[in-house]
Design a protein around this motif. Structure first.
Motif, PDB file in Angstrom:
ATOM      1  N   THR A  88       2.708   4.623  -1.134  1.00 42.13           N
ATOM      2  CA  THR A  88       2.290   5.686  -2.058  1.00 42.13           C
ATOM      3  C   THR A  88       3.410   5.964  -3.057  1.00 42.13           C
ATOM      4  OG1 THR A  88       1.155   6.699  -0.198  1.00 42.13           O
ATOM      5  CG2 THR A  88       1.451   8.076  -2.140  1.00 42.13           C
ATOM      6  N   GLY A 133       0.808  -1.222   0.000  1.00 41.09           N
ATOM      7  CA  GLY A 133       0.000   0.000   0.000  1.00 41.09           C
ATOM      8  C   GLY A 133       0.836   1.264   0.000  1.00 41.09           C
ATOM      9  N   MET A 191      -1.312   9.443   8.343  1.00 36.31           N
ATOM     10  CA  MET A 191      -1.319   7.968   8.170  1.00 36.31           C
ATOM     11  C   MET A 191      -0.130   7.628   7.281  1.00 36.31           C
ATOM     12  SD  MET A 191      -5.250   6.955   7.427  1.00 36.31           S
ATOM     13  CE  MET A 191      -6.468   6.867   8.735  1.00 36.31           C
ATOM     14  N   ASP A 237       1.546  14.180   7.530  1.00 40.12           N
ATOM     15  CA  ASP A 237       0.862  12.996   7.002  1.00 40.12           C
ATOM     16  C   ASP A 237       0.335  12.214   8.201  1.00 40.12           C
ATOM     17  OD1 ASP A 237       0.064  10.565   5.982  1.00 40.12           O
ATOM     18  OD2 ASP A 237       1.623  10.516   4.440  1.00 40.12           O
ATOM     19  N   ASP A 261      -6.892   0.551  14.021  1.00 41.81           N
ATOM     20  CA  ASP A 261      -6.530   0.613  12.600  1.00 41.81           C
ATOM     21  C   ASP A 261      -7.814   0.658  11.757  1.00 41.81           C
ATOM     22  OD1 ASP A 261      -5.772   0.071   9.978  1.00 41.81           O
ATOM     23  OD2 ASP A 261      -4.293  -1.445  10.541  1.00 41.81           O
ATOM     24  N   ILE A 262      -8.042   1.758  11.056  1.00 44.96           N
ATOM     25  CA  ILE A 262      -9.270   1.922  10.254  1.00 44.96           C
ATOM     26  C   ILE A 262      -9.278   0.932   9.089  1.00 44.96           C
ATOM     27  CG2 ILE A 262     -10.572   3.587   8.820  1.00 44.96           C
ATOM     28  CD1 ILE A 262      -9.644   5.782  10.769  1.00 44.96           C
ATOM     29  N   GLY A 305       6.526   5.923   5.481  1.00 39.79           N
ATOM     30  CA  GLY A 305       7.265   7.182   5.628  1.00 39.79           C
ATOM     31  C   GLY A 305       7.607   7.898   4.330  1.00 39.79           C
TER      32      GLY A 305
HETATM   33  C1  SAM Z   1      -2.133   3.251   2.444  1.00 38.58           C
HETATM   34  S1  SAM Z   1      -1.197   3.171   3.918  1.00 38.58           S
HETATM   35  C2  SAM Z   1      -0.198   4.611   3.839  1.00 38.58           C
HETATM   36  C3  SAM Z   1       0.972   4.418   2.895  1.00 38.58           C
HETATM   37  C4  SAM Z   1       2.049   5.502   3.025  1.00 38.58           C
HETATM   38  N1  SAM Z   1       1.621   6.747   2.426  1.00 38.58           N
HETATM   39  C5  SAM Z   1       3.352   5.035   2.405  1.00 38.58           C
HETATM   40  O1  SAM Z   1       3.766   5.585   1.376  1.00 38.58           O
HETATM   41  O2  SAM Z   1       3.932   4.076   2.922  1.00 38.58           O
HETATM   42  C6  SAM Z   1      -2.394   3.548   5.162  1.00 38.58           C
HETATM   43  C7  SAM Z   1      -1.847   3.663   6.579  1.00 38.58           C
HETATM   44  O3  SAM Z   1      -2.906   4.076   7.456  1.00 38.58           O
HETATM   45  C8  SAM Z   1      -2.566   3.623   8.747  1.00 38.58           C
HETATM   46  N2  SAM Z   1      -3.739   3.746   9.646  1.00 38.58           N
HETATM   47  C9  SAM Z   1      -4.857   2.998   9.684  1.00 38.58           C
HETATM   48  N3  SAM Z   1      -5.690   3.431  10.657  1.00 38.58           N
HETATM   49  C10 SAM Z   1      -5.089   4.503  11.233  1.00 38.58           C
HETATM   50  C11 SAM Z   1      -5.464   5.400  12.272  1.00 38.58           C
HETATM   51  N4  SAM Z   1      -6.615   5.270  12.944  1.00 38.58           N
HETATM   52  N5  SAM Z   1      -4.613   6.405  12.583  1.00 38.58           N
HETATM   53  C12 SAM Z   1      -3.417   6.545  11.942  1.00 38.58           C
HETATM   54  N6  SAM Z   1      -2.992   5.716  10.952  1.00 38.58           N
HETATM   55  C13 SAM Z   1      -3.834   4.711  10.591  1.00 38.58           C
HETATM   56  C14 SAM Z   1      -2.096   2.195   8.496  1.00 38.58           C
HETATM   57  O4  SAM Z   1      -1.326   1.724   9.592  1.00 38.58           O
HETATM   58  C15 SAM Z   1      -1.292   2.376   7.179  1.00 38.58           C
HETATM   59  O5  SAM Z   1       0.080   2.526   7.473  1.00 38.58           O
END
Ligand code: SAM
Length: 229
Positions: free
Chosen positions: A35, A33, A58, A56, A123-124, A62
């Protein structure tokens, strides 16, 4: 730098052949997942300047932190399950920053429960987008982003749609757009094409024909501004 250096995109179709650019890593390609770093590079070029604070909520592996630092922006990356030491553990529904204090927010949230990010109960990405609860929780995140952004500043949300045999098509991108529209003024919607999508194989193309669904070939990048009248 290799010749896959980013170029400033000038159209609403962003078509990146790889996740990364240059010689240095941005985020982790192996993170499920991740970006495309080009997306964040383009946004920071257009909507921020050196010294601006980028957040950012979420930030996964990193990617935003790495791109922002390279461009001499200040940056804070949060995640519910931090992947590295420079990521702060935090729930995106309650961001520990003051109102009107941030210059730009980038977020690539879960699109449903299709990817397992962590075992963390908050975790959503554990909630299916087949449930309204998924959108209710992401609306809390949208409100927090609105609160921390300085007036007139911009945020960008990357999101994809969903298809399951049982539930059929769920327009996750449109649903997130309609949540964001309650708070923000739309700036633009970009289609980010998915070159490295795992479903781009003969096996999945055959299934898509047999079960009469389309393989998801793009994600939405929704760009919004906090306008105070
Ligand atoms: C699509 S990934 C992000 C990818 C990131 N942009 C990257 O390039 O690696 C979504 C992220 O949302 C996080 N996430 C899910 N629920 C969350 C919450 N309630 N608060 C903060 N982060 C959350 C997950 O742990 C996951 O790392």
């Amino acid at each position: 730098m290799k010749n896959n250096r980013p170029k400033l995109e000038t159209t609403t179709l962003w078509d990146f052949p790889t996740q990364n650019y240059g010689d240095r890593p941005h985020g982790d390609n192996k993170f499920n997942g991740v970006t495309p770093a080009f997306v964040i590079w383009n946004l920071l070029q257009r909507y921020t300047k050196e010294g601006d604070l980028v957040v950012d909520p979420m930030c996964g592996s990193g990617t935003t932190i790495d791109v922002a630092k390279e461009l001499n922006r200040r940056v804070i990356g949060y995640d519910i399950a931090p992947y590295r030491d420079d990521i702060i553990q935090n729930d995106a529904r309650k961001i520990p920053l003051k109102d009107n204090s941030v210059d730009f927010v980038f977020i690539d949230s879960p699109y449903s429960n299709n990817i397992k990010y962590s075992d963390h109960p908050m975790d959503i990405g554990k909630i299916s987008c087949e449930k309204e609860e998924f959108f209710d929780e992401l609306e809390k995140v949208a409100k927090e982003i609105y609160r921390i952004l300085k007036p007139q500043k911009v945020m960008a949300w990357l999101i994809g749609d969903h298809w399951r045999k049982k539930s059929g098509f769920i327009p996750v991108g449109f649903k997130i757009y309609s949540i964001l529209e309650k708070y923000f003024k739309p700036v633009d919607v970009i289609a980010v094409s998915r070159h490295n999508q795992t479903s781009n194989t003969p096996f999945w193309h055959e299934r898509a024909k047999r079960y009469n669904f389309y393989l998801r070939g793009f994600k939405y990048l929704i760009i919004m501004q906090k306008v105070i009248k």
